[in-house]
Design a protein around this motif. Sequence first.
Motif, PDB file in Angstrom:
ATOM      1  N   LEU A 107       0.853  -1.183   0.000  1.00 10.87           N
ATOM      2  CA  LEU A 107       0.000   0.000   0.000  1.00 10.87           C
ATOM      3  C   LEU A 107       0.889   1.233   0.000  1.00 10.87           C
ATOM      4  O   LEU A 107       1.863   1.311   0.742  1.00 10.87           O
ATOM      5  CB  LEU A 107      -0.886   0.028   1.246  1.00 10.87           C
ATOM      6  CG  LEU A 107      -1.980  -1.020   1.322  1.00 10.87           C
ATOM      7  CD1 LEU A 107      -2.691  -0.933   2.671  1.00 10.87           C
ATOM      8  CD2 LEU A 107      -2.972  -0.853   0.199  1.00 10.87           C
ATOM      9  N   VAL A 108       0.546   2.185  -0.828  1.00 11.31           N
ATOM     10  CA  VAL A 108       1.336   3.402  -0.937  1.00 11.31           C
ATOM     11  C   VAL A 108       0.550   4.557  -0.332  1.00 11.31           C
ATOM     12  O   VAL A 108      -0.637   4.735  -0.630  1.00 11.31           O
ATOM     13  CB  VAL A 108       1.656   3.699  -2.422  1.00 11.31           C
ATOM     14  CG1 VAL A 108       2.459   4.972  -2.555  1.00 11.31           C
ATOM     15  CG2 VAL A 108       2.395   2.524  -3.045  1.00 11.31           C
ATOM     16  N   GLY A 109       1.204   5.333   0.524  1.00 15.84           N
ATOM     17  CA  GLY A 109       0.565   6.498   1.117  1.00 15.84           C
ATOM     18  C   GLY A 109       0.279   7.544   0.048  1.00 15.84           C
ATOM     19  O   GLY A 109       0.920   7.588  -0.993  1.00 15.84           O
ATOM     20  N   HIS A 110      -0.710   8.377   0.310  1.00 17.82           N
ATOM     21  CA  HIS A 110      -1.092   9.394  -0.660  1.00 17.82           C
ATOM     22  C   HIS A 110      -1.409  10.684   0.097  1.00 17.82           C
ATOM     23  O   HIS A 110      -2.054  10.664   1.142  1.00 17.82           O
ATOM     24  CB  HIS A 110      -2.317   8.929  -1.452  1.00 17.82           C
ATOM     25  CG  HIS A 110      -2.777   9.918  -2.466  1.00 17.82           C
ATOM     26  ND1 HIS A 110      -2.062  10.196  -3.602  1.00 17.82           N
ATOM     27  CD2 HIS A 110      -3.879  10.702  -2.514  1.00 17.82           C
ATOM     28  CE1 HIS A 110      -2.708  11.108  -4.309  1.00 17.82           C
ATOM     29  NE2 HIS A 110      -3.812  11.420  -3.666  1.00 17.82           N
ATOM     30  N   GLY A 111      -0.955  11.791  -0.428  1.00 23.58           N
ATOM     31  CA  GLY A 111      -1.283  13.082   0.161  1.00 23.58           C
ATOM     32  C   GLY A 111      -0.773  13.262   1.576  1.00 23.58           C
ATOM     33  O   GLY A 111      -1.430  13.896   2.389  1.00 23.58           O
ATOM     34  N   GLY A 112       0.365  12.676   1.878  1.00 25.36           N
ATOM     35  CA  GLY A 112       0.945  12.819   3.200  1.00 25.36           C
ATOM     36  C   GLY A 112       0.384  11.874   4.248  1.00 25.36           C
ATOM     37  O   GLY A 112       0.786  11.927   5.408  1.00 25.36           O
ATOM     38  N   LEU A 113      -0.550  10.998   3.870  1.00 22.00           N
ATOM     39  CA  LEU A 113      -1.105  10.031   4.815  1.00 22.00           C
ATOM     40  C   LEU A 113      -0.134   8.865   4.986  1.00 22.00           C
ATOM     41  O   LEU A 113       0.417   8.366   4.013  1.00 22.00           O
ATOM     42  CB  LEU A 113      -2.460   9.507   4.332  1.00 22.00           C
ATOM     43  CG  LEU A 113      -3.573  10.540   4.236  1.00 22.00           C
ATOM     44  CD1 LEU A 113      -4.829   9.904   3.650  1.00 22.00           C
ATOM     45  CD2 LEU A 113      -3.870  11.131   5.600  1.00 22.00           C
ATOM     46  N   ARG A 114       0.050   8.438   6.224  1.00 16.49           N
ATOM     47  CA  ARG A 114       0.942   7.329   6.514  1.00 16.49           C
ATOM     48  C   ARG A 114       0.241   6.000   6.281  1.00 16.49           C
ATOM     49  O   ARG A 114      -0.954   5.867   6.519  1.00 16.49           O
ATOM     50  CB  ARG A 114       1.414   7.401   7.962  1.00 16.49           C
ATOM     51  CG  ARG A 114       2.328   8.578   8.218  1.00 16.49           C
ATOM     52  CD  ARG A 114       2.736   8.681   9.655  1.00 16.49           C
ATOM     53  NE  ARG A 114       3.152   7.388  10.161  1.00 16.49           N
ATOM     54  CZ  ARG A 114       3.312   7.095  11.441  1.00 16.49           C
ATOM     55  NH1 ARG A 114       3.078   7.996  12.347  1.00 16.49           N
ATOM     56  NH2 ARG A 114       3.690   5.902  11.821  1.00 16.49           N
ATOM     57  N   VAL A 115       1.002   5.010   5.832  1.00 14.40           N
ATOM     58  CA  VAL A 115       0.490   3.651   5.670  1.00 14.40           C
ATOM     59  C   VAL A 115       1.429   2.729   6.435  1.00 14.40           C
ATOM     60  O   VAL A 115       2.632   2.790   6.222  1.00 14.40           O
ATOM     61  CB  VAL A 115       0.450   3.260   4.175  1.00 14.40           C
ATOM     62  CG1 VAL A 115       0.048   1.812   4.013  1.00 14.40           C
ATOM     63  CG2 VAL A 115      -0.491   4.170   3.404  1.00 14.40           C
ATOM     64  N   PRO A 116       0.965   1.855   7.334  1.00 15.10           N
ATOM     65  CA  PRO A 116      -0.456   1.750   7.646  1.00 15.10           C
ATOM     66  C   PRO A 116      -0.903   2.848   8.578  1.00 15.10           C
ATOM     67  O   PRO A 116      -0.109   3.366   9.355  1.00 15.10           O
ATOM     68  CB  PRO A 116      -0.547   0.394   8.357  1.00 15.10           C
ATOM     69  CG  PRO A 116       0.783   0.211   8.994  1.00 15.10           C
ATOM     70  CD  PRO A 116       1.788   0.878   8.056  1.00 15.10           C
ATOM     71  N   HIS A 117      -2.162   3.205   8.475  1.00 15.85           N
ATOM     72  CA  HIS A 117      -2.754   4.194   9.368  1.00 15.85           C
ATOM     73  C   HIS A 117      -3.526   3.437  10.426  1.00 15.85           C
ATOM     74  O   HIS A 117      -4.508   2.764  10.131  1.00 15.85           O
ATOM     75  CB  HIS A 117      -3.685   5.128   8.591  1.00 15.85           C
ATOM     76  CG  HIS A 117      -4.197   6.231   9.460  1.00 15.85           C
ATOM     77  ND1 HIS A 117      -3.500   7.394   9.632  1.00 15.85           N
ATOM     78  CD2 HIS A 117      -5.286   6.305  10.239  1.00 15.85           C
ATOM     79  CE1 HIS A 117      -4.166   8.174  10.470  1.00 15.85           C
ATOM     80  NE2 HIS A 117      -5.254   7.531  10.849  1.00 15.85           N
TER      81      HIS A 117
END
Length: 123
Positions: A107-117
């Motif tokens: 899973l790749v983070g998008h828009g500065g969101l961390r993965v995993p969240h």
Amino acid sequence: MTARVAIIDSGGANIASLVFAFERLGAASTVTRDHGVIRNASHVILPGVGAAGNAMDVLNRHGLVDVLCGLKQPVLGICLGMQLLFESSEEDNAKMLGIIPARLKRLVGHGGLRVPHMGWNTI
């Protein structure tokens, strides 16, 4: 016939939660790495927490790969345990059990969101 549930002792997983859940249901379970117990269980649960490569190292170290791949009874993979049923993963470029013919993508983070969240909050 009473279910004989084997919970694979896969290392760092939260195995106690599974055991307590079965106890609340009035069902017996055994946490084990014993090949015979696993093969003779009516049902098998493969829990997992952590990284695919490390989890496969544990399964290989205890000779569980061939045992798991040869099972004919129902097997439930939980969290990382479900992922381990696939052929491979982009995480650690890990070769896994190969029961499900597919490769897991990271899973790749998008828009500065961390993965995993993880956690209870708003994203």
